[in-house]
Scaffold this motif. Structure first.
Motif, PDB file in Angstrom:
ATOM      1  N   THR A 132       7.117  91.219 113.943  1.00  0.00           N
ATOM      2  CA  THR A 132       8.263  90.568 114.557  1.00  0.00           C
ATOM      3  C   THR A 132       9.420  91.553 114.608  1.00  0.00           C
ATOM      4  N   SER A 133      10.521  91.136 115.219  1.00  0.00           N
ATOM      5  CA  SER A 133      11.640  92.043 115.463  1.00  0.00           C
ATOM      6  C   SER A 133      12.926  91.237 115.575  1.00  0.00           C
ATOM      7  N   PRO A 134      14.089  91.840 115.256  1.00  0.00           N
ATOM      8  CA  PRO A 134      15.351  91.123 115.459  1.00  0.00           C
ATOM      9  C   PRO A 134      15.755  91.031 116.927  1.00  0.00           C
ATOM     10  N   GLY A 135      14.979  91.616 117.805  1.00  0.00           N
ATOM     11  CA  GLY A 135      15.318  91.708 119.230  1.00  0.00           C
ATOM     12  C   GLY A 135      15.156  93.139 119.676  1.00  0.00           C
ATOM     13  N   ASN A 136      15.565  93.440 120.890  1.00  0.00           N
ATOM     14  CA  ASN A 136      15.556  94.828 121.334  1.00  0.00           C
ATOM     15  C   ASN A 136      16.607  95.612 120.560  1.00  0.00           C
ATOM     16  N   PHE A 137      16.396  96.922 120.426  1.00  0.00           N
ATOM     17  CA  PHE A 137      17.263  97.737 119.578  1.00  0.00           C
ATOM     18  C   PHE A 137      18.483  98.207 120.370  1.00  0.00           C
ATOM     19  N   ILE A 138      19.657  97.914 119.858  1.00  0.00           N
ATOM     20  CA  ILE A 138      20.916  98.401 120.426  1.00  0.00           C
ATOM     21  C   ILE A 138      21.580  99.266 119.369  1.00  0.00           C
ATOM     22  N   LEU A 155      27.652 107.233 122.421  1.00  0.00           N
ATOM     23  CA  LEU A 155      26.594 106.842 123.357  1.00  0.00           C
ATOM     24  C   LEU A 155      25.982 105.536 122.885  1.00  0.00           C
ATOM     25  N   ARG A 156      25.983 104.533 123.760  1.00  0.00           N
ATOM     26  CA  ARG A 156      25.303 103.276 123.449  1.00  0.00           C
ATOM     27  C   ARG A 156      23.969 103.233 124.172  1.00  0.00           C
ATOM     28  N   VAL A 157      22.904 102.949 123.426  1.00  0.00           N
ATOM     29  CA  VAL A 157      21.586 102.826 124.036  1.00  0.00           C
ATOM     30  C   VAL A 157      20.975 101.480 123.652  1.00  0.00           C
ATOM     31  N   MET A 158      20.196 100.937 124.564  1.00  0.00           N
ATOM     32  CA  MET A 158      19.338  99.802 124.255  1.00  0.00           C
ATOM     33  C   MET A 158      17.938 100.146 124.719  1.00  0.00           C
ATOM     34  N   VAL A 159      16.968  99.984 123.821  1.00  0.00           N
ATOM     35  CA  VAL A 159      15.570 100.187 124.185  1.00  0.00           C
ATOM     36  C   VAL A 159      14.770  98.966 123.754  1.00  0.00           C
ATOM     37  N   TYR A 160      13.642  98.775 124.414  1.00  0.00           N
ATOM     38  CA  TYR A 160      12.786  97.640 124.109  1.00  0.00           C
ATOM     39  C   TYR A 160      12.120  97.812 122.750  1.00  0.00           C
ATOM     40  N   SER A 161      12.160  96.762 121.954  1.00  0.00           N
ATOM     41  CA  SER A 161      11.402  96.717 120.707  1.00  0.00           C
ATOM     42  C   SER A 161       9.957  96.303 121.000  1.00  0.00           C
ATOM     43  N   ARG A 162       9.016  96.923 120.292  1.00  0.00           N
ATOM     44  CA  ARG A 162       7.595  96.620 120.513  1.00  0.00           C
ATOM     45  C   ARG A 162       7.316  95.131 120.370  1.00  0.00           C
ATOM     46  N   HIS A 171      13.868 103.444 128.222  1.00  0.00           N
ATOM     47  CA  HIS A 171      12.478 102.981 128.107  1.00  0.00           C
ATOM     48  C   HIS A 171      11.759 102.912 129.454  1.00  0.00           C
ATOM     49  N   HIS A 172      12.482 103.140 130.554  1.00  0.00           N
ATOM     50  CA  HIS A 172      11.833 103.171 131.872  1.00  0.00           C
ATOM     51  C   HIS A 172      11.583 104.603 132.366  1.00  0.00           C
ATOM     52  N   LEU A 173      12.035 105.602 131.619  1.00  0.00           N
ATOM     53  CA  LEU A 173      11.849 106.985 132.048  1.00  0.00           C
ATOM     54  C   LEU A 173      10.453 107.483 131.690  1.00  0.00           C
ATOM     55  N   GLU A 174       9.986 108.468 132.471  1.00  0.00           N
ATOM     56  CA  GLU A 174       8.687 109.079 132.162  1.00  0.00           C
ATOM     57  C   GLU A 174       8.726 109.775 130.812  1.00  0.00           C
ATOM     58  N   ASP A 175       9.870 110.394 130.473  1.00  0.00           N
ATOM     59  CA  ASP A 175      10.054 111.061 129.180  1.00  0.00           C
ATOM     60  C   ASP A 175      11.367 110.581 128.579  1.00  0.00           C
ATOM     61  N   PRO A 176      11.339 109.454 127.840  1.00  0.00           N
ATOM     62  CA  PRO A 176      12.579 108.911 127.288  1.00  0.00           C
ATOM     63  C   PRO A 176      13.319 109.884 126.375  1.00  0.00           C
ATOM     64  N   LEU A 212       6.963  93.202 136.498  1.00  0.00           N
ATOM     65  CA  LEU A 212       6.304  94.040 137.501  1.00  0.00           C
ATOM     66  C   LEU A 212       6.769  95.486 137.455  1.00  0.00           C
ATOM     67  N   HIS A 213       7.512  95.849 136.429  1.00  0.00           N
ATOM     68  CA  HIS A 213       8.042  97.210 136.378  1.00  0.00           C
ATOM     69  C   HIS A 213       6.909  98.222 136.252  1.00  0.00           C
ATOM     70  N   PRO A 214       6.961  99.327 137.000  1.00  0.00           N
ATOM     71  CA  PRO A 214       5.859 100.300 136.973  1.00  0.00           C
ATOM     72  C   PRO A 214       5.787 101.126 135.691  1.00  0.00           C
ATOM     73  N   ARG A 215       6.867 101.157 134.902  1.00  0.00           N
ATOM     74  CA  ARG A 215       6.831 102.005 133.703  1.00  0.00           C
ATOM     75  C   ARG A 215       7.713 101.417 132.616  1.00  0.00           C
ATOM     76  N   VAL A 216       7.101 101.144 131.467  1.00  0.00           N
ATOM     77  CA  VAL A 216       7.832 100.592 130.324  1.00  0.00           C
ATOM     78  C   VAL A 216       7.306 101.235 129.042  1.00  0.00           C
ATOM     79  N   THR A 217       8.226 101.677 128.197  1.00  0.00           N
ATOM     80  CA  THR A 217       7.882 102.134 126.850  1.00  0.00           C
ATOM     81  C   THR A 217       8.559 101.200 125.863  1.00  0.00           C
ATOM     82  N   THR A 218       7.797 100.715 124.884  1.00  0.00           N
ATOM     83  CA  THR A 218       8.383  99.906 123.817  1.00  0.00           C
ATOM     84  C   THR A 218       8.288 100.677 122.509  1.00  0.00           C
ATOM     85  N   TYR A 219       9.155 100.324 121.557  1.00  0.00           N
ATOM     86  CA  TYR A 219       9.288 101.130 120.342  1.00  0.00           C
ATOM     87  C   TYR A 219       9.189 100.296 119.080  1.00  0.00           C
ATOM     88  N   ARG A 220       8.488 100.848 118.102  1.00  0.00           N
ATOM     89  CA  ARG A 220       8.703 100.443 116.719  1.00  0.00           C
ATOM     90  C   ARG A 220       9.912 101.218 116.207  1.00  0.00           C
TER      91      ARG A 220
END
Length: 361
Positions: A264-270, A149-156, A127-132, A214-222
């Motif tokens: 609402t959300s159960p948390g960030n997606f893992i 592969l385990r991933v965690m991304v931010y939930s909207r 979620h911090h990459l320019e092109d996730p 203060l992070h310069p780049r964040v993508t959140t997801y539904r």
């Protein structure tokens, strides 16, 4: 190709910033063990010759608990930030973990860590990459057949308040954690800033404030956006691992969709993803073995040593005497067919929790 914006951020604020004396117990790393994960999703133990782990975007700490969980497995720790890698390497060396190789580079560069890996971890990275999506595809290409592969991304919706604060700070050109800390101290009791200061562990240290606000780049997801990115990668969704997730992936996606209708959300997606994984084995053909990370903790004479060092990680659930006695039967592999019906039912619960491994021989 190097992501300069991301590299500069983590060179200034290596993340996280745990004390170098901080430790994790071997038993608390059981969910990171390669043998356990491979057996769960492939029904066999991983081939010894191909056991390799990549931590993509490792930061300053993750290599250490992975090395504790997998002491005999070569681990490549990849990050853009050399200060983060230096601290990660030092943390491993101070605790005698010598199976980690740190490598500076961009995960989008196919020449960097270009081999195949049995297990890849990208926790809080995409979620911090320019092109996730490109980042996920790059990791999929490094995954061996049967790999996980385990991933965690931010939930909207889990990140809604932090993102509101982060966007406001960017508009106000606030970019200094010291200034942010001052604002948190003066925040009104009913404000978002105050709620963040009271509830977020990131509020307690500079790197945490920089990463969260203060992070310069964040993508959140539904959830639909996230699952579309997963589908484009060609990898198979295997198991959600965030708190309260249902075991069935499709049912968990449906549950999250319903939550999102209420914002609402159960948390960030893992999520665990697989590359041509073969699935768990049939019980009648299998053996059952204790997760290697738990061997010492279930000894009848095992006592927890006193230590002044802070302990990190998610602690293993407390086991009673009878539970430890039962699990000790599996320090050496036990054929499934040798177990009674009652024992088989008990074993299935422990397999579900990754305390026991089930595999074909």
């Amino acid at each position: 190709m190097t992501d300069t914006l991301l590299r500069r951020h983590y060179e200034i604020y290596p993340y996280p910033h745990y004390p170098l004396i901080a430790t994790v117990r071997h038993c608390d790393t059981y969910a990171l063990n390669l043998d356990a994960l491979w057996a769960r999703f492939n029904g066999v133990l991983p081939p010894a010759a191909s056991k390799k782990i990549l931590i993509a975007g490792c930061g300053s700490f993750s290599p250490y608990p992975f090395a504790v969980a997998n002491p005999a497995v070569p681990i490549t720790a990849l990050d853009l930030s050399r200060p983060s890698l230096r601290r990660a390497r030092l943390h491993c060396l101070l605790h005698g973990r010598l199976n980690v190789t740190c490598q500076a580079g961009d995960l989008l560069d196919p020449q960097v860590a270009g081999e195949e890996f049995s297990l890849i971890d990208a926790y809080g990275v995409l979620h911090h990459l320019e092109d996730p999506a490109a980042g996920l595809q790059a990791l999929a290409q490094r995954l061996a057949k049967g790999g996980i592969l385990r991933v965690m991304v931010y939930s909207r919706y889990a990140r809604r308040e932090e993102e509101s604060i982060r966007r406001a700070f960017r508009l106000l050109k606030i970019s200094d954690p010291v200034t942010v800390r001052g604002l948190l101290k003066r925040a009104a009791p009913d404000s978002r800033l105050h709620r963040f200061a009271e509830t977020s562990p990131e509020a307690g240290f500079e790197a945490g404030l920089a990463d969260s606000l203060l992070h310069p780049r964040v993508t959140t997801y539904r959830i639909n956006e996230f699952m579309q990115m997963v589908a484009q990668s060609g990898l198979q969704p295997l198991l959600f691992a965030h708190h309260g997730a249902l075991e069935n992936v499709s049912l968990e996606v449906q549950r999250i969709r319903l939550l999102e209708t209420e914002r609402t959300s159960p948390g960030n997606f893992i999520l665990y993803l697989g590359k041509q994984t073969t699935g768990p084995c049939a019980s009648s053909e299998s053996h059952v073995m204790l997760n290697p990370c738990l061997t010492e903790s279930i000894r009848p004479w095992k006592l927890t040593p006193l230590s002044i060092a802070p302990r990190l990680g998610h602690h293993m659930p407390t086991l009673g005497f009878s539970q430890k006695k039962f699990l000790r039967r599996f320090i050496r592999p036990v054929p499934w067919n040798s177990l009674s019906a009652d024992d088989q039912r008990a074993v299935e619960v422990y397999i579900q929790g990754s305390f026991l491994l089930q595999y074909r021989v």
